[in-house]
Design a protein around this motif. Structure first.
Motif: not given
Length: 84
Positions: A57-69, A5-12
């Motif tokens: 970052n606030e997303e609580s559903r792990c599968n959804k967060k992983k797919s977005i990342l 998440y930190k790397e993605i945040r930096f690049y964006l």
């Protein structure tokens, strides 16, 4: 391999405007604005990126967060290849 998440945040936040526009469109698919439409012609894309990153970052559903990342990682890697 999924970027953190930190790397993605930096690049964006630090990346080119084209990458920010593509990320806004992608994240809008998962977290649509209910009060307004996205206007990519607006000059302040960082505010939209920060809004979406906060939601992610606030997303609580792990599968959804992983797919977005995963999608964001792919988008960033493709952008890096194109810019080289």
């Amino acid at each position: 391999m999924i970027m953190s998440y930190k790397e993605i945040r930096f690049y964006l936040l630090e990346g080119p405007k084209e990458l920010q526009e593509m990320a806004i469109l992608l994240l809008n698919k998962y977290y649509p604005f209910k009060t307004k439409k996205i206007d990519l012609r607006r000059s302040n894309k960082l505010r939209d990126i920060k809004f979406y990153l906060k939601k992610l970052n606030e997303e609580s559903r792990c599968n959804k967060k992983k797919s977005i990342l995963q999608e964001l990682s792919t988008l960033i890697k493709k952008s890096q290849v194109i810019n080289c």
